[in-house]
Design a protein around this motif. Structure first.
Motif, PDB file in Angstrom:
ATOM      1  N   CYS A 111       1.002  -1.196  -0.059  1.00 34.27           N
ATOM      2  CA  CYS A 111      -0.011   0.016  -0.096  1.00 34.27           C
ATOM      3  C   CYS A 111       0.778   1.223   0.029  1.00 34.27           C
ATOM      4  CB  CYS A 111      -0.979  -0.013   1.336  1.00 34.27           C
ATOM      5  SG  CYS A 111      -2.109  -1.186   1.080  1.00 34.27           S
ATOM      6  N   GLY A 112       1.942   1.235   0.704  1.00 35.59           N
ATOM      7  CA  GLY A 112       3.002   2.268   0.816  1.00 35.59           C
ATOM      8  C   GLY A 112       3.592   2.574  -0.481  1.00 35.59           C
ATOM      9  N   GLU A 113       3.983   1.606  -1.056  1.00 36.16           N
ATOM     10  CA  GLU A 113       4.717   1.762  -2.390  1.00 36.16           C
ATOM     11  C   GLU A 113       3.696   2.462  -3.484  1.00 36.16           C
ATOM     12  OE1 GLU A 113       7.988   1.297  -4.963  1.00 36.16           O
ATOM     13  OE2 GLU A 113       7.727   1.463  -2.820  1.00 36.16           O
ATOM     14  N   ALA A 114       2.377   1.635  -3.454  1.00 33.87           N
ATOM     15  CA  ALA A 114       1.481   1.997  -4.427  1.00 33.87           C
ATOM     16  C   ALA A 114       1.094   3.509  -4.344  1.00 33.87           C
ATOM     17  CB  ALA A 114       0.154   1.134  -4.128  1.00 33.87           C
ATOM     18  N   PHE A 115       1.027   3.923  -2.856  1.00 35.00           N
ATOM     19  CA  PHE A 115       0.886   5.326  -2.854  1.00 35.00           C
ATOM     20  C   PHE A 115       2.010   6.299  -3.030  1.00 35.00           C
ATOM     21  CE2 PHE A 115       0.913   9.161   0.111  1.00 35.00           C
ATOM     22  CZ  PHE A 115      -0.279   9.500  -0.051  1.00 35.00           C
ATOM     23  N   TYR A 116       3.186   5.756  -2.984  1.00 31.46           N
ATOM     24  CA  TYR A 116       4.328   6.496  -2.973  1.00 31.46           C
ATOM     25  C   TYR A 116       4.726   6.817  -4.482  1.00 31.46           C
ATOM     26  CZ  TYR A 116       9.509   7.403  -2.195  1.00 31.46           C
ATOM     27  OH  TYR A 116      10.817   7.989  -2.100  1.00 31.46           O
ATOM     28  N   GLN A 117       4.588   5.913  -5.293  1.00 36.25           N
ATOM     29  CA  GLN A 117       4.907   6.258  -6.595  1.00 36.25           C
ATOM     30  C   GLN A 117       4.521   7.214  -7.394  1.00 36.25           C
ATOM     31  OE1 GLN A 117       7.606   4.831  -8.172  1.00 36.25           O
ATOM     32  NE2 GLN A 117       8.009   3.560  -6.454  1.00 36.25           N
TER      33      GLN A 117
END
Length: 399
Positions: A111-117
């Motif tokens: 979830c963090g990676e999806a939000f971050y990109q």
């Protein structure tokens, strides 16, 4: 670093990307090894990979929307700090009864990676001048290449010799290091941008819309073949050429080398980015077909370098077009939509490829994937000819 002289602010984003990427590889290798060690189930390994893709449906859209409303630098720092404790919860997984902890950790980090990109990509458009966007997006491909080469190899070595727990700790530390690098990044409020319009380039909203939508169409179609290719890498190395982990490592290393090479190719491109991106998709398909009938892993590795290089050029060109032809305050939402849809497509394609390789040989599936890439390129060429009738091409260097 001399290459960052023209865009010094991006240096901190580059360093954060390298650190985050290598840490993610450490964690991915260790997580999959831990699942196999506890359960021995390939199905559960597939479940873990699936969990990493699903969050992009929602959280990329959320990240893109917030990137257009709030300070992007702070959004990335907060995301890294939130991920830090969840990167450590894998340390508490000792048995199959505790696997739920692992799934929670994988889901939260995904979830963090999806939000971050999308926040990261929209930040590039805010801190880099327009005439430097192509080179910076080429450096983004270098990050992926370095992570593939260093992250995969060192992640495997650390997990094998020092154990999965050390890998998890190192991954957690990378979030803190990345946040520290990002702290040095200039503030990037959504309404600010230092991108200047090129003199003599006339842009109407209709013209921008056609070009950007062409890019979106390409980026929605190509993940289908990318997903197939991702599945085939391991099968080619381990089974087709019967070299096991050595074959897989060699082919992944070739991909990394190709992405690094793509930086030097993209640096030479000054115009016609959309046409070149479409040509690259077709070339990628032709080389995938050739790789599917390769008699040796060494020829396949050389082809993988070229496939990765042209793929990196295509990706850098397409991202540059979006950044240069979309208002900075809208880029978060555009990249959020792209990250959401392309990663979903990628996950579904990998699932479909997994089913196909159980029914047909990897070489046959690889040939079909290459043909699909050529078909996608042909469709895009037709679309480009249509586009040429609707915009004044002599006034733009993008097409």
């Amino acid at each position: 670093m001399v290459m960052f002289d023209h865009f010094p602010s991006y240096l901190y984003l580059f360093r954060a990307g390298i650190v985050n990427g290598i840490g993610d590889r450490f964690s991915q290798v260790a997580v999959l090894a831990l699942v196999l060690e506890i359960t021995g189930s390939g199905l559960l390994v597939g479940l873990v990979m699936g969990i990493r893709v699903v969050p992009y449906l929602i959280f990329s859209l959320l990240g893109g929307k917030l990137a257009d409303r709030f300070n992007r630098r702070m959004l990335m720092i907060v995301t890294d700090l939130i991920r830090f404790p969840f990167a450590l919860i894998f340390l508490f997984v000792e048995s199959s009864e505790q696997l739920w902890i692992l799934y929670v950790g994988v889901a939260v980090l995904a979830c963090g990676e999806a939000f971050y990109q999308p926040v990261r990509k929209s930040t590039i458009g805010s801190i880099v001048k327009k005439n430097q966007l192509a080179k910076v997006n080429a450096l983004e491909q270098v990050i992926v290449g370095v992570v593939l080469i260093l992250g995969s190899i060192s992640g495997g070595v650390v997990a094998f010799f020092l154990g999965e727990k050390v890998s998890f700790i190192l991954n957690a530390v990378t979030f803190l290091v990345a946040a520290w690098f990002l702290k040095k990044l200039p503030d990037t409020p959504s309404t600010s941008s230092n991108i200047k319009e090129e003199a003599g380039v006339e842009k109407s909203w209709n013209q921008v819309g056609f070009v950007v939508w062409t890019v979106i169409i390409i980026q929605l179609l190509t993940p289908v073949t990318d997903g197939i290719f991702n599945v085939l890498i391991s099968l080619y190395g381990a089974e087709t050429f019967q070299l096991g982990d050595l074959g897989i490592g060699l082919l992944y290393g070739a991909l990394g080398a190709g992405l690094v090479l793509s930086f030097y190719i993209t640096s030479l491109i000054k115009k016609r980015m959309l046409s070149l991106a479409v040509m690259a998709v077709g070339m990628e398909g032709a080389m995938q077909i050739t790789a599917s009938v390769s008699p040796s892993i060494w020829l396949a590795a050389c082809l993988f370098v070229l496939i990765s290089a042209v793929g990196g050029v295509s990706a850098a060109c397409l991202d540059t077009i979006v950044m240069s032809r979309t208002k900075p305050e809208h880029q978060g939402r555009v990249f959020g939509l792209l990250e959401s849809l392309t990663n979903t497509q990628l996950g579904l394609a990998m699932l479909a490829a997994g089913i196909l390789v159980d029914l047909y040989s990897p070489r046959w599936v690889g040939m079909i994937g290459g043909m699909l890439n050529i078909a996608i390129a042909a469709l895009c060429v037709i679309f480009l000819f249509t586009l040429r009738k609707k915009v004044l091409l002599e006034k733009t260097s993008i097409l």
